[in-house]
Design an enzyme around this catalytic site. Structure first.
Site, short mmCIF file in Angstrom:
data_model
loop_
_atom_site.label_atom_id
_atom_site.label_comp_id
_atom_site.label_asym_id
_atom_site.label_seq_id
_atom_site.Cartn_x
_atom_site.Cartn_y
_atom_site.Cartn_z
N ASP A 1 86.11 13.46 33.08
CA ASP A 1 85.81 14.04 34.40
C ASP A 1 84.30 14.17 34.64
O ASP A 1 83.80 15.27 34.93
CB ASP A 1 86.48 15.41 34.54
CG ASP A 1 88.00 15.33 34.56
OD1 ASP A 1 88.53 14.21 34.55
OD2 ASP A 1 88.65 16.38 34.56
N ASP B 1 89.32 9.47 33.54
CA ASP B 1 89.17 9.90 34.95
C ASP B 1 87.72 10.25 35.26
O ASP B 1 87.45 11.26 35.93
CB ASP B 1 90.06 11.12 35.23
CG ASP B 1 91.52 10.88 34.92
OD1 ASP B 1 91.95 9.72 34.89
OD2 ASP B 1 92.26 11.86 34.68
#
Length: 323
Positions: free
Chosen positions: A160, A183
């Site tokens: 992230d 991600d």
């Protein structure tokens, strides 16, 4: 308005009553004490509330370990580093730690730098979260404002890394290097990535868009390059954090680490009915249109030409214009 800003205005012959959109404030951050301030947060704190003029902060080469916040009332700020590899803004927040008030850090509160203001620009800077490979969610940049531009920057971390937050906001990344594990580009914003490199450090997923269903564009990668650490071979182009996630890769050079099927449904077949994943004329060993999942799309030339100019994606805001 702070005495420091008033002094700068007087020194260039500008009085507070004469401030207009063309006025620029320039200050210098230097960790060694040779500038106006030693920390980046000190400089951000000097931006006037409800600022409406270009406020330019020059940052000299050094590693600045700070948890940074630029709040919603401090617009039109530009940060310019000396060297993107030597001007480093870093912190090690990550999910599970405790904040001073006792709250547990989560994805939304794990960032090294929180940008809530609009019309923000950064050039020649490394933004980093160095919490580590196993730390979990650890955001380097939380970008919540609109009309945000990043040029020639490094965005580095693990899980992230870049949170393109703010539903309906517009963001633009050009000539940037973005590195992470899982991600590492995610969120609901509309964001264009032009001539950027996305480097994977784990067999996982490059993107996790959460584009609202009513927003036509999520993440659009144009003329980008996808690379990875050696030995990786099970990375997806993206998975849908929310059902209507929108991600498009156009004229990108895709490495062999990307799986032939290209995309993941995040273990939820229902996402295949709504996710908006597309590609157009990508190249490289990881570009394999015939093997892609059937619920993704290969754009036609007409669809590309009609719908994927930067102007079409970002509307009236043109981050490419030069003065």
């Amino acid at each position: 308005m702070s005495p420091r800003i008033i002094l700068i205005l007087f020194s260039i012959g500008v009085f507070p009553s004469q401030i207009n959109a063309q006025t620029q404030i320039n200050i210098i951050v230097a960790k060694d004490g040779t500038g106006d301030y030693k920390t980046v947060q000190e400089a951000l704190d000097k931006v006037p509330v409800n600022n409406k003029i270009p406020f330019i902060i020059h940052i000299k080469n050094a590693v600045y370990k700070e948890r940074l916040v630029l709040d919603t009332r401090k617009n039109f700020v530009t940060l310019i580093g000396e060297d993107k590899n030597k001007t480093i803004l870093t912190y090690d927040n990550h999910a599970g730690l405790k904040l001073p008030n006792g709250d547990t850090i989560n994805t939304w509160s794990s960032a090294s730098f929180f940008i809530y203001a609009n019309n923000f620009t950064a050039e020649n800077i490394s933004f980093q979260n160095n919490a580590g490979f196993t730390a979990g969610q650890a955001v380097a940049l939380f970008v919540n404002g609109t009309r945000e531009t990043f040029r020639n920057c490094n965005l580095v971390g693990f899980q992230d890394v870049l949170f393109c937050s703010g539903q309906g906001t517009k963001q633009y990344y050009e000539n940037c290097y973005i590195e992470g594990t899982t991600d590492f580009i995610f969120g609901p914003a509309t964001a264009v990535f032009k001539n950027c490199e996305m480097h994977s450090k784990k067999n996982s997923h490059v993107t996790a868009a959460s584009t609202p269903h009513e927003i036509p564009y999520g993440f659009v990668f144009i003329d980008c390059k996808l690379t990875a650490d050696s030995g990786l071979n099970k990375v997806s182009l993206g998975r849908p954090w929310q059902p209507h996630a929108s991600v498009t890769y156009i004229h990108c050079d895709i490495g062999s680490h990307i799986i032939p099927e290209g995309w993941s449904n995040w273990k939820n077949p229902d996402n295949e009915k709504t996710a908006r994943f597309a590609e157009y004329e990508n190249t490289g060993p990881g570009a394999n249109p015939s093997a892609r999942v059937p619920w993704s799309k290969q754009l036609t030339k007409e669809e590309y030409e009609q719908n994927y100019s930067i102007k079409k994606i970002l509307g009236d805001w043109n981050p490419q214009k030069t003065n």
